[in-house]
Design a protein around this motif. Structure first.
Motif, PDB file in Angstrom:
ATOM      1  N   UNK A   9       0.805  -1.224   0.000  1.00 58.20           N
ATOM      2  CA  UNK A   9       0.000   0.000   0.000  1.00 58.20           C
ATOM      3  C   UNK A   9       0.829   1.261   0.000  1.00 58.20           C
ATOM      4  N   UNK A  10       1.888   1.289   0.795  1.00 61.28           N
ATOM      5  CA  UNK A  10       2.697   2.506   0.900  1.00 61.28           C
ATOM      6  C   UNK A  10       3.365   2.869  -0.415  1.00 61.28           C
ATOM      7  N   UNK A  11       3.685   1.863  -1.234  1.00 64.11           N
ATOM      8  CA  UNK A  11       4.417   2.111  -2.480  1.00 64.11           C
ATOM      9  C   UNK A  11       3.535   1.964  -3.711  1.00 64.11           C
ATOM     10  N   UNK A  12       2.236   1.813  -3.502  1.00 72.06           N
ATOM     11  CA  UNK A  12       1.303   1.725  -4.622  1.00 72.06           C
ATOM     12  C   UNK A  12       1.325   2.977  -5.504  1.00 72.06           C
ATOM     13  N   UNK A  13       1.473   4.187  -4.935  1.00 67.74           N
ATOM     14  CA  UNK A  13       1.569   5.363  -5.812  1.00 67.74           C
ATOM     15  C   UNK A  13       2.750   5.291  -6.774  1.00 67.74           C
ATOM     16  N   UNK A  14       3.809   4.594  -6.368  1.00 71.48           N
ATOM     17  CA  UNK A  14       4.992   4.461  -7.220  1.00 71.48           C
ATOM     18  C   UNK A  14       4.788   3.358  -8.252  1.00 71.48           C
ATOM     19  N   UNK A  15       4.440   2.163  -7.796  1.00 81.47           N
ATOM     20  CA  UNK A  15       4.361   1.023  -8.697  1.00 81.47           C
ATOM     21  C   UNK A  15       3.055   0.975  -9.479  1.00 81.47           C
ATOM     22  N   UNK A  16       2.071   1.743  -9.067  1.00 78.20           N
ATOM     23  CA  UNK A  16       0.871   1.890  -9.877  1.00 78.20           C
ATOM     24  C   UNK A  16       1.122   2.763 -11.097  1.00 78.20           C
ATOM     25  N   UNK A  40       5.541   2.710 -15.333  1.00 73.22           N
ATOM     26  CA  UNK A  40       6.119   3.141 -16.602  1.00 73.22           C
ATOM     27  C   UNK A  40       6.471   4.629 -16.586  1.00 73.22           C
ATOM     28  N   UNK A  41       5.610   5.440 -15.959  1.00 70.73           N
ATOM     29  CA  UNK A  41       5.908   6.875 -15.897  1.00 70.73           C
ATOM     30  C   UNK A  41       7.167   7.143 -15.092  1.00 70.73           C
ATOM     31  N   UNK A  42       7.395   6.330 -14.051  1.00 70.81           N
ATOM     32  CA  UNK A  42       8.611   6.485 -13.258  1.00 70.81           C
ATOM     33  C   UNK A  42       9.826   6.053 -14.079  1.00 70.81           C
ATOM     34  N   UNK A  43       9.702   4.949 -14.807  1.00 72.43           N
ATOM     35  CA  UNK A  43      10.797   4.476 -15.651  1.00 72.43           C
ATOM     36  C   UNK A  43      11.178   5.511 -16.702  1.00 72.43           C
ATOM     37  N   UNK A  44      10.172   6.164 -17.257  1.00 71.27           N
ATOM     38  CA  UNK A  44      10.430   7.163 -18.298  1.00 71.27           C
ATOM     39  C   UNK A  44      10.899   8.500 -17.729  1.00 71.27           C
ATOM     40  N   UNK A  45      10.798   8.675 -16.417  1.00 66.06           N
ATOM     41  CA  UNK A  45      11.214   9.926 -15.811  1.00 66.06           C
ATOM     42  C   UNK A  45      10.144  10.994 -15.797  1.00 66.06           C
ATOM     43  N   UNK A  46       8.912  10.649 -16.222  1.00 68.32           N
ATOM     44  CA  UNK A  46       7.816  11.628 -16.174  1.00 68.32           C
ATOM     45  C   UNK A  46       7.424  11.909 -14.720  1.00 68.32           C
ATOM     46  N   UNK A  47       7.581  10.907 -13.863  1.00 69.91           N
ATOM     47  CA  UNK A  47       7.356  11.064 -12.440  1.00 69.91           C
ATOM     48  C   UNK A  47       8.657  10.755 -11.717  1.00 69.91           C
ATOM     49  N   UNK A  48       9.018  11.596 -10.767  1.00 73.22           N
ATOM     50  CA  UNK A  48      10.281  11.437 -10.045  1.00 73.22           C
ATOM     51  C   UNK A  48       9.989  11.424  -8.551  1.00 73.22           C
ATOM     52  N   UNK A  53       7.619  14.974  -7.836  1.00 73.02           N
ATOM     53  CA  UNK A  53       6.173  14.972  -8.091  1.00 73.02           C
ATOM     54  C   UNK A  53       5.536  13.624  -7.779  1.00 73.02           C
ATOM     55  N   UNK A  54       6.220  12.842  -6.943  1.00 68.24           N
ATOM     56  CA  UNK A  54       5.709  11.539  -6.560  1.00 68.24           C
ATOM     57  C   UNK A  54       6.238  11.177  -5.176  1.00 68.24           C
TER      58      UNK A  54
END
Length: 330
Positions: free
Chosen positions: A94-101, A104-112, A116-117
Motif C-alpha cells: 500500500x505505501x508504495x502503490x503510488x509508485x508502482x501503480x 512506466x511513468x517512473x521508468x520514463x522519468x515523467x514522475x520522479x 512529483x511523486x
C-alpha cells in the motif's frame, strides 16, 4: 496446462489475493485472530457495495483465507495464522502503490520520487503500527540488557514503539523525531492516550541532522533507536551524510550509551541466495523511492568511520533484517 503457465498464474493469483486482502485492511475488516465479517452490516456501515464485498470474501474463501459462517465469514485456520502479519500489506504494498501503480511513468522519468511523486505515508504508519509487536520483540530482548535513562526514536512514526519503551519504567524519558507531520501528530496522540505525554517530546524534523534539533532536547538521551531509517539517509545524503549522522548519534549517546540500528541488508554482488523472501522486492521498492540499502559490512565500515563499534548483531525477525547493538569506540 504447461508448467510455465502454471507458474505465471501463480504470480497473478498472488496479485489478486494481495489486492483483495489490502482492500479489506483499508476497510478495517482485517482484525484480530477472531475476525468475523457480516457483508451486509459491514457494507452498510462503511458505505460500500455489499454485493462486491461478498464477492471479495467468496474469492478469499476459495483461496483459503476465510470460511463461510452462516451469512458471515470468519478466518480459516490459515487466515488466522496470517492475522498477526497482515500489517505487512500496507507497509510493503500500500505505501508504495503510488509508485508502482505508475511504474512506466517512473521508468520514463515523467514522475520522479521526491519531486512529483511520493509514497503513501499513512499506509506505512498504519502498517508499522500493526506490526510493531512482532518487529519489536527482538529489540525488547536486547533492551533488557541495556541500562538507559532517555531514549531517542529516529523516524518515530506512530510513537507506539516509543510508548512501549517508556512503559518499562516511570523514570524513562523519550524523544521522537519524524519528518512526516502526520506521523508526529499520530505519535503525540498515541502517547497522550497512554498517559506518557509528560515524559515525551515529539519533534517534526530531520533524523539525519540531529545537530539542528533544539538545544538541550537530547541532553538525557543515552539510547538511540533507528528502525529502517538509516538507508533513507544513505541515498539522500550519500555515504558522507550517513557518517555525519552517525557521528551525531555518537555524540548524543556518549561513552556507555547504545545505538540500536535495524536494517535490511542489500543483496550481495554474487546474487541472492535461494529462497530469499521479499528482500529482492524490498530492494527494488527502495531503488524506486530513492533509498539505497547497504550490506552489513558497509554499515560496519560507516559506523567505524563515525567512531562507533558493533558490539552485537542479531536477526530482527523480518526478511533479512538485522539489528546492530552499537557503542562508542573507546
Amino acid at each position: 496446462m504447461s508448467a510455465p503457465t502454471d507458474k505465471l498464474f501463480t504470480y497473478t493469483e498472488g496479485y489478486f489475493i494481495t489486492k483483495s486482502l489490502l482492500a479489506l485492511w483499508r476497510l478495517g475488516l482485517l482484525g484480530g485472530a477472531d475476525a468475523r465479517i457480516d457483508p451486509g452490516k459491514s457494507a452498510a456501515g462503511l458505505g460500500c457495495d455489499a454485493r462486491l464485498l461478498r464477492a471479495t470474501l467468496d474469492y478469499l474463501v476459495i483461496r483459503g483465507i476465510f470460511v463461510k459462517d452462516g451469512d458471515a465469514y470468519r478466518y480459516s485456520e490459515h487466515g488466522r495464522e496470517l492475522a498477526p502479519y497482515y500489517g505487512y500489506l500496507p507497509m510493503h504494498i500500500g505505501a508504495y502503490e503510488p509508485v508502482f501503480g505508475q511504474y512506466e511513468q517512473v521508468l520514463h522519468g515523467d514522475l520522479v520520487y521526491g519531486a512529483n511523486l511520493k509514497r503513501a505515508e499513512h499506509e506505512l504508519v498504519g502498517g508499522m503500527s500493526a506490526m510493531e509487536e512482532h518487529l519489536l520483540a527482538r529489540l525488547n530482548t536486547l533492551m533488557d540488557e541495556i541500562a538507559f535513562t532517555g531514549v531517542l526514536d529516529l523516524g518515530c512514526g506512530s510513537g507506539r514503539m516509543l510508548a512501549q519503551v517508556l512503559r518499562r519504567s516511570p523514570r524513562l524519558r523519550g524523544v521522537g523525531v519524524d519528518q512526516a507531520q502526520e506521523a508526529c501528530e499520530k505519535a503525540r496522540q498515541n502517547l497522550a492516550d497512554e498517559g506518557l505525554a509528560g515524559r515525551t517530546t515529539i519533534l517534526y524534523g530531520d533524523a539525519g541532522r540531529l545537530h539542528e534539533l533544539p538545544a538541550g532536547v537530547l541532553a538525557q538521551v543515552d539510547l538511540v533507536i533507528a528502525m529502517f531509517v538509516m538507508h533513507e539517509i544513505h541515498w539522500q545524503r550519500s555515504r558522507a551524510g550517513v557518517v555525519s549522522c552517525l557521528r551525531d548519534i555518537a555524540g548524543v549517546i556518549g561513552s556507555g550509551g547504545r545505538f540500536l540500528m535495524v536494517e535490511v541488508s542489500r543483496i550481495a554482488a554474487g546474487g541472492a541466495r535461494p529462497g530469499l523472501r521479499f528482500v529482492p522486492e524490498y530492494q527494488l521498492v527502495h531503488e524506486y523511492s530513492n533509498q539505497r540499502l547497504a550490506g552489513e559490512q558497509e554499515w560496519r565500515e560507516m559506523l567505524a568511520e563515525a567512531g562507533l563499534t558493533v558490539l552485537r548483531t542479531e536477526p530482527a525477525g523480518m526478511c533479512e533484517a538485522f539489528c546492530f547493538v552499537v557503542g562508542v569506540r573507546e
